[in-house]
Design an enzyme around this catalytic site. Structure first.
Site, short mmCIF file in Angstrom:
data_model
loop_
_atom_site.label_atom_id
_atom_site.label_comp_id
_atom_site.label_asym_id
_atom_site.label_seq_id
_atom_site.Cartn_x
_atom_site.Cartn_y
_atom_site.Cartn_z
N SER A 239 30.82 43.65 38.87
CA SER A 239 31.96 43.32 39.71
C SER A 239 32.62 44.60 40.23
CB SER A 239 32.95 42.54 38.84
OG SER A 239 34.21 42.48 39.46
N TYR B 192 38.29 41.82 31.34
CA TYR B 192 37.12 41.34 32.09
C TYR B 192 36.33 42.53 32.67
CZ TYR B 192 34.39 39.49 35.94
OH TYR B 192 33.35 39.22 36.81
N LYS C 220 32.36 44.03 31.88
CA LYS C 220 31.32 44.26 32.88
C LYS C 220 30.87 45.73 32.83
CE LYS C 220 30.89 40.20 34.63
NZ LYS C 220 29.61 39.46 34.51
P1 NAD Z 1 30.54 30.52 37.19
O1 NAD Z 1 31.52 30.37 36.09
O2 NAD Z 1 30.48 29.48 38.24
O3 NAD Z 1 29.08 30.73 36.60
C1 NAD Z 1 28.83 31.27 35.32
C2 NAD Z 1 27.89 30.31 34.61
O4 NAD Z 1 27.66 30.81 33.29
C3 NAD Z 1 28.49 28.90 34.46
O5 NAD Z 1 27.54 27.96 34.89
C4 NAD Z 1 28.77 28.78 32.97
O6 NAD Z 1 28.64 27.45 32.50
C5 NAD Z 1 27.73 29.72 32.39
N1 NAD Z 1 28.10 30.27 31.08
C6 NAD Z 1 29.30 30.73 30.68
N2 NAD Z 1 29.24 31.15 29.40
C7 NAD Z 1 27.96 30.94 28.99
C8 NAD Z 1 27.28 31.15 27.76
N3 NAD Z 1 27.91 31.66 26.69
N4 NAD Z 1 25.98 30.82 27.69
C9 NAD Z 1 25.33 30.27 28.76
N5 NAD Z 1 25.94 30.05 29.94
C10 NAD Z 1 27.24 30.38 30.05
O7 NAD Z 1 30.80 31.95 37.85
P2 NAD Z 1 30.17 32.63 39.14
O8 NAD Z 1 31.27 32.83 40.12
O9 NAD Z 1 28.95 31.92 39.55
O10 NAD Z 1 29.84 34.06 38.54
C11 NAD Z 1 28.56 34.39 38.07
C12 NAD Z 1 28.61 35.79 37.50
O11 NAD Z 1 29.06 36.69 38.49
C13 NAD Z 1 29.57 35.97 36.31
O12 NAD Z 1 28.98 36.82 35.37
C14 NAD Z 1 30.79 36.61 36.95
O13 NAD Z 1 31.49 37.42 36.02
C15 NAD Z 1 30.14 37.47 38.02
N6 NAD Z 1 31.05 37.76 39.14
C16 NAD Z 1 31.66 36.73 39.79
C17 NAD Z 1 32.54 37.00 40.84
C18 NAD Z 1 33.28 35.89 41.52
O14 NAD Z 1 34.34 36.15 42.09
N7 NAD Z 1 32.79 34.65 41.52
C19 NAD Z 1 32.76 38.34 41.23
C20 NAD Z 1 32.10 39.36 40.55
C21 NAD Z 1 31.23 39.05 39.50
C1 WQD Z 2 42.35 37.90 46.65
C2 WQD Z 2 43.67 38.26 47.32
C3 WQD Z 2 45.55 38.24 45.83
C4 WQD Z 2 45.41 33.93 45.00
C5 WQD Z 2 39.12 38.63 41.48
C6 WQD Z 2 38.53 39.44 40.37
C7 WQD Z 2 37.22 40.01 40.79
C8 WQD Z 2 36.29 38.93 41.28
C9 WQD Z 2 36.93 38.12 42.33
C10 WQD Z 2 35.09 38.25 39.28
C11 WQD Z 2 44.56 39.18 46.50
C12 WQD Z 2 45.69 37.15 46.88
C13 WQD Z 2 45.16 35.19 45.48
C14 WQD Z 2 46.60 33.26 45.41
C15 WQD Z 2 47.16 35.18 46.76
N1 WQD Z 2 35.93 38.04 40.23
N2 WQD Z 2 46.02 35.80 46.35
N3 WQD Z 2 47.43 33.92 46.28
O1 WQD Z 2 41.91 39.42 42.65
O2 WQD Z 2 40.52 40.38 44.57
O3 WQD Z 2 39.38 39.49 42.58
O4 WQD Z 2 38.19 37.63 41.87
O5 WQD Z 2 34.41 39.20 39.07
O6 WQD Z 2 36.65 40.63 39.71
O7 WQD Z 2 39.42 40.47 40.05
O8 WQD Z 2 40.46 37.90 44.12
O9 WQD Z 2 40.76 35.73 45.21
O10 WQD Z 2 42.14 36.26 43.17
O11 WQD Z 2 42.62 37.44 45.32
O12 WQD Z 2 47.95 35.71 47.55
O13 WQD Z 2 46.90 32.14 44.99
O14 WQD Z 2 44.44 37.05 47.49
O15 WQD Z 2 46.79 38.82 45.56
O16 WQD Z 2 45.23 40.04 47.40
P1 WQD Z 2 40.68 39.38 43.47
P2 WQD Z 2 41.48 36.74 44.42
#
Ligand code: NAD
Ligand code: WQD
Length: 339
Positions: A124, A148, A152
């Site tokens: 991330s 978090y 990562k």
């Molecule tokens: P998500 O929660 O939809 O998907 C994660 C999946 O992992 C889910 O299906 C959940 O059931 C499964 N899971 C959780 N714990 C588990 C465990 N202990 N064993 C097996 N399965 C498990 O999330 P996503 O948005 O699809 O994210 C996927 C990956 O990408 C995550 O590792 C997340 O941290 C990373 N990521 C997501 C974002 C984002 O904003 N969506 C941004 C950066 C990184």
């Molecule tokens: C985006 C913008 C908020 C909600 C997070 C994690 C990152 C990744 C993605 C997992 C910001 C604003 C948000 C709301 C708002 N996830 N906002 N009202 O914080 O950039 O990233 O999610 O890996 O690691 O940190 O994403 O979508 O929460 O926010 O004004 O109800 O929207 O302040 O500027 P963020 P976000």
């Protein structure tokens, strides 16, 4: 390639399954359905017109994971399984370290048992912390602030050390910026449980009438309109980046880090306006205090992924908002109706 997809029933996982199959790969999912439902895999199966094999299994369960690996014999792994809510990670640090860090170690043990040495990891952009300069390139210092982000960052370190000890192996660390969007079919998309933490699902739930209004977290940032700026990336583009990464890993050894973003930042107000256009309705909002821990702006320099993976984002803001609206309006309660 035979590709084990941990967390494959989740938001990014389901979209990636479709792109993997379209590119001729053979996925196998493990997921414990902590944050997903089997219906999501049913819908992927319907879209690709073939069953998606899966095992309901926790990535911390070494025995079960090893059994899956021994049966499936993966040639590569895409490791999505994890916990992802920044705020919750501060309240439940042990769970976050356990799933995201210990789960990654357990997965490596199961891979070693069958000689699999290729892994693509969901990292991330939060690992960078507060920007010293923008756009972030992969050489930017990493100062993870939340629990978090620390999980990562630790997992990145573990995977990098593991590759050094297994020099024939390939580790692809993908640092996602802000994934949004849904599949063009409107059959799969993001389905957060409870109140959404992230901007896009919150906006779409306001648009569909599940919530009254959006709270905009601060309009006094040092950005063009004062609201937070992020690099939103369409989930289908992100899914394609995973296919490029496993294909790159097939022919290379090493540990590589790639930013996965568009390079284009949008403010919260830009997002509201774009969504209003896509959904053809107003999004009521109210400006409130800044959310603790938020930075003013984040943008990716994704040129490294373009150079080495031959990947770049193709879908713009309108496609992101239109696809989210397509998914949300066809599935107002997410996967609920199909469960
Ligand atoms: P998500 O929660 O939809 O998907 C994660 C999946 O992992 C889910 O299906 C959940 O059931 C499964 N899971 C959780 N714990 C588990 C465990 N202990 N064993 C097996 N399965 C498990 O999330 P996503 O948005 O699809 O994210 C996927 C990956 O990408 C995550 O590792 C997340 O941290 C990373 N990521 C997501 C974002 C984002 O904003 N969506 C941004 C950066 C990184
Ligand atoms: C985006 C913008 C908020 C909600 C997070 C994690 C990152 C990744 C993605 C997992 C910001 C604003 C948000 C709301 C708002 N996830 N906002 N009202 O914080 O950039 O990233 O999610 O890996 O690691 O940190 O994403 O979508 O929460 O926010 O004004 O109800 O929207 O302040 O500027 P963020 P976000």
């Amino acid at each position: 390639m035979r590709v084990l997809v941990t967390g494959g029933a989740g938001y990014i996982g389901t979209h990636t399954l479709i792109e993997l199959i379209a590119a001729g790969h053979e996925p196998y999912v493990v997921d414990n359905f902590d944050n997903a439902v089997p219906e999501a895999l049913n819908r992927v199966s319907e879209l690709v017109q073939r069953p998606i094999p899966f095992t309901d299994c926790d990535v911390r369960d070494r025995k079960a994971l090893t059994e899956v690996c021994e049966t499936f014999r993966p040639e590569a792994v895409i490791h999505f399984a994890g916990l992802k809510a920044v705020g919750e990670s501060e309240e439940r640090p042990r769970d976050y370290y356990d799933v995201n860090v210990a789960g990654t170690l357990t997965l490596l043990a199961a891979m070693e048992a069958v000689g699999c040495r290729r892994i693509v990891f969901s990292s991330s952009a939060t690992v960078y912390g507060v920007p010293e300069y923008l756009p972030y390139d992969e050489a930017h210092p990493t100062v993870p602030l939340s629990v978090y982000a620390k999980t990562k960052h630790m997992a990145e370190g573990i995977l990098t050390d593991w590759q050094r000890a297994n020099p024939e192996g390939a580790v692809m660390l993908l640092r996602y910026f802000n994934p949004v969007g849904a599949h063009v079919s409107s059959r799969i998309g993001e389905d957060p449980q409870g109140i959404p933490n992230n901007l896009m699902p919150f906006i779409s739930q306001v648009a569909v009438g599940r919530r009254d209004k959006l709270m905009v977290f601060g309009d006094d940032y040092d950005t063009a309109d004062g609201t937070g700026v992020r690099d939103y990336i369409h989930v289908t583009d992100l899914a394609r980046a995973h296919v490029k990464a496993i294909e790159f890993a097939e022919h290379t050894a090493g540990a590589e880090v790639f930013n996965i973003g568009t390079g284009q930042g949008y403010s919260v107000l830009d997002m509201i306006r774009a969504f209003e256009k896509a959904a053809d309705r107003p999004i009521p909002y109210e400006v409130t205090d800044r959310r603790p821990g938020d930075v003013a702006a984040m943008e990716a320099d994704a040129s490294r992924a373009a150079k080495h993976l031959g990947w770049r984002a193709e879908l713009g803001l309108d496609a992101m908002c239109e696809s989210v609206w397509g998914w949300q309006s066809a599935n107002p309660q997410g996967y609920e109706e199909g469960r």
